[in-house]
Motif scaffolding. Sequence first.
Motif, mmCIF file in Angstrom:
data_model
loop_
_atom_site.group_PDB
_atom_site.id
_atom_site.type_symbol
_atom_site.label_atom_id
_atom_site.label_comp_id
_atom_site.label_asym_id
_atom_site.label_seq_id
_atom_site.Cartn_x
_atom_site.Cartn_y
_atom_site.Cartn_z
ATOM 1 N N LEU A 17 0.830 -1.208 0.000
ATOM 2 C CA LEU A 17 0.000 0.000 0.000
ATOM 3 C C LEU A 17 0.868 1.263 0.000
ATOM 4 O O LEU A 17 0.574 2.230 -0.694
ATOM 5 N N ALA B 118 2.283 1.671 -3.498
ATOM 6 C CA ALA B 118 1.251 2.099 -4.445
ATOM 7 C C ALA B 118 0.898 3.571 -4.223
ATOM 8 O O ALA B 118 0.808 4.358 -5.173
ATOM 9 N N ALA B 119 0.743 3.949 -2.941
ATOM 10 C CA ALA B 119 0.388 5.346 -2.637
ATOM 11 C C ALA B 119 1.491 6.293 -3.082
ATOM 12 O O ALA B 119 1.227 7.347 -3.674
ATOM 13 N N SER B 120 2.744 5.919 -2.832
ATOM 14 C CA SER B 120 3.866 6.764 -3.250
ATOM 15 C C SER B 120 3.874 6.933 -4.761
ATOM 16 O O SER B 120 4.091 8.026 -5.274
ATOM 17 N N LYS C 127 1.424 9.342 -6.100
ATOM 18 C CA LYS C 127 1.782 10.736 -5.775
ATOM 19 C C LYS C 127 3.071 11.138 -6.494
ATOM 20 O O LYS C 127 3.628 12.208 -6.207
ATOM 21 N N HIS D 229 5.905 10.018 -5.813
ATOM 22 C CA HIS D 229 7.030 9.982 -4.877
ATOM 23 C C HIS D 229 7.882 8.773 -5.213
ATOM 24 O O HIS D 229 7.392 7.804 -5.773
ATOM 25 N N TYR E 174 9.650 3.787 -1.165
ATOM 26 C CA TYR E 174 10.722 3.275 -0.305
ATOM 27 C C TYR E 174 10.545 1.772 -0.107
ATOM 28 O O TYR E 174 9.521 1.322 0.399
ATOM 29 N N LYS F 55 16.200 -2.563 1.675
ATOM 30 C CA LYS F 55 17.074 -3.659 1.239
ATOM 31 C C LYS F 55 17.955 -4.091 2.393
ATOM 32 O O LYS F 55 18.932 -4.804 2.228
ATOM 33 N N LYS F 56 17.636 -3.570 3.579
ATOM 34 C CA LYS F 56 18.435 -3.908 4.758
ATOM 35 C C LYS F 56 18.104 -5.332 5.206
ATOM 36 O O LYS F 56 17.050 -5.855 4.868
ATOM 37 N N VAL G 254 12.081 7.718 7.124
ATOM 38 C CA VAL G 254 11.205 7.081 6.155
ATOM 39 C C VAL G 254 9.876 7.826 6.106
ATOM 40 O O VAL G 254 9.300 8.135 7.163
ATOM 41 N N GLU G 255 9.421 8.120 4.916
ATOM 42 C CA GLU G 255 8.148 8.813 4.787
ATOM 43 C C GLU G 255 7.126 7.822 4.233
ATOM 44 O O GLU G 255 7.359 7.197 3.212
ATOM 45 N N ALA H 161 3.443 7.448 2.751
ATOM 46 C CA ALA H 161 2.314 8.203 2.208
ATOM 47 C C ALA H 161 1.060 7.338 2.192
ATOM 48 O O ALA H 161 1.128 6.134 1.988
ATOM 49 N N ASN H 162 -0.080 7.952 2.442
ATOM 50 C CA ASN H 162 -1.358 7.265 2.278
ATOM 51 C C ASN H 162 -2.001 7.739 0.982
ATOM 52 O O ASN H 162 -1.622 8.773 0.428
ATOM 53 N N PHE H 163 -3.017 7.011 0.534
ATOM 54 C CA PHE H 163 -3.651 7.343 -0.742
ATOM 55 C C PHE H 163 -4.328 8.706 -0.710
ATOM 56 O O PHE H 163 -4.354 9.419 -1.692
ATOM 57 N N PHE I 50 25.561 -1.218 7.004
ATOM 58 C CA PHE I 50 24.796 -1.531 5.796
ATOM 59 C C PHE I 50 25.416 -0.850 4.588
ATOM 60 O O PHE I 50 25.873 0.296 4.663
#
Lengths: 270, 350
Positions: A155, A158-160, A163, A165, A168, A171-172, B250-251, B253-255, B270
């Motif tokens: 989710l 998909a949301a990013s 938008k 964006h 994210y 890969k850690k 970390v950002e 986002a919601n829909f 890392f």
Amino acid sequence: MSIARLSETNKRSKPIPTISVQSLTGCAGELLVILENLQKMLPYVRIQSFPFAQSKNSDEPVDITFVEGSVSNPHDLEKLRAIRLRSKRVVAVGNCAVWGCVQKGACSRLAVEEMRNQVYGAESKIEVMPASRIEDHVQVDVKLSGCPIDSTQLLAVAASMLKDHLPYVTKKPVCLECKLRENPCILIEQDLPCLGPVTAAGCGALCPSVGAPCYGCWGPSEEAQMDAMANVLMEKGFSLKEILTRLQAFGAPPELFTRLNQLQDQADSN
Amino acid sequence: MEKSYVLSKEDFPRFLERLKQFGTVYAPTKVSEQSFAFKAVEREEEIAFEALRTILPPKKFLYPQRETLFSYDESGNITEPEVNQPLVIFGAHPCDLSGMKVLDDIFTAPPGDSLYIERRKHILVVGQSCIPDKYCFCESMGTDSVKDGYDLFLTDIEDHFFVEVATPKAAELFNECDFLIQASEPYKQAFKDFWHNRKDLFSNRFETSNLPALLDLEANHPVWEELGQKCLSCGNCTFVCPTCYCFDIVEIANFNGSGQRGREWDSCQFHGFAKVAGNFNFRPGPVDRLKFWYRHKLHGFQDAYEFPTCVGCGRCTVSCPAEIDDIVGVVVRLEGKDDRKSIYAKEPVL
């Protein structure tokens, strides 16, 4: 017309982004996760094609296509190329699409024709290819691994994307999520063959949290140190052969195992 | 300010009840055959008084593993989280108290981390004495005893605790209680004897007066290559470290246009940590990263803050699956004294 009215009109006339969900060779587990979360996405996207879930589908150009499964036969490849041509963005979902999963893991160790003959019989007309990742054939915009994928990650990605964006995707290694939960380390304390140090996180350290060793189902973490991992497991008494089987089971690329495979070959020839 | 009392161990439940009046009490509890973790406790029996090191240090209370920095709604209105839950950290040993002091210095340095500072105000710290095991080397790092950084400190003197009340916050909480008795001479002597004798109990130690120079001189010592090749880059050494403070932002986002910005612990071990635009990486291999970490712990901070950030708790040593975080062993090797065997005492297989 005032500027406010104009922007209002633009807002209304802006088309709802379209998505498509397609499947190659896989267990369809990712499709179920997408299906479960479809309701949350629906007000913001229009499903243009989802053959697994609806009967009316279209092959028109689409904004985002989620592709599940590996390329394991010529039909998959043909389908994938067509998907890429009609999609603005392609998201590989699940280990099969991102790494090739167990089918690629098997192809790393066994000849594909031999496997086909064993499963379908030598007379079979079924065409097979060594299983491969979708990025081996087309450009992939976002890779979302998992076996199955994680709903929250799906989710958020998909949301990013809607938008514009940059999505994210971590890969850690799994060790991060495991230690953040403050689990006792089963690799150290119980000598279990946990692959957490070399496996990509995202699952929330699901298996180690219930005392089961991580078996690497999300594919390798960034720059996974396979030689060092094998060294740790060998010190615990595991054979190199077993270690290689475990490490390669979920389709980790063979180039990560150059040195280990050489060592195994040497051992075999002696 | 500091006042000394004794608390009979029989009265500990009453002491605990008083702590609970301040807030939720977190103390070491046993979570596996070998491991302990700070968890919320209600009763004395849940507390593992014998715990030397918990999996995660108390930094998780000052600077949680994952936290929301702020959330925003569809119109862009921002909400900051409330971090004013009072809590008690019970059973922090001198190394952990030293670690918290290092974090205080880092997070409160101007402009200051507002969430950290706010959270810190609502924490009561109860220190507790300990007997070192073979992994402890706080004595070499000068963190085997502390003069401040706690509200109360309990020293175990057989059937009593010698209790130092160090802050007004603690004095207020324990105002008018009959279970804290003014320390008389025999107890004071027992307290002094405990700390005097404890010095001799450290087996894991190194003698060096100038760690930064040693690390500079031996920047290309073969030990780095040898250990780096075995490094898994799993980051365990950094998560369990009382003073490692690096985080990732970390950002999510919601829909509908709302979302949140959060941070979670990150690790210099890392590959992606030192990667910058153009796909350049300052520390591309495990050898570079491991050496960087050792230097940061023993050297790097000496330049800016004039103290090393390693507090000698031994957590990295016991948490490394590849058994390469033997800080004492590495320092001794850098000094050119190879007579000391690795604390893990194992030969490599590959």
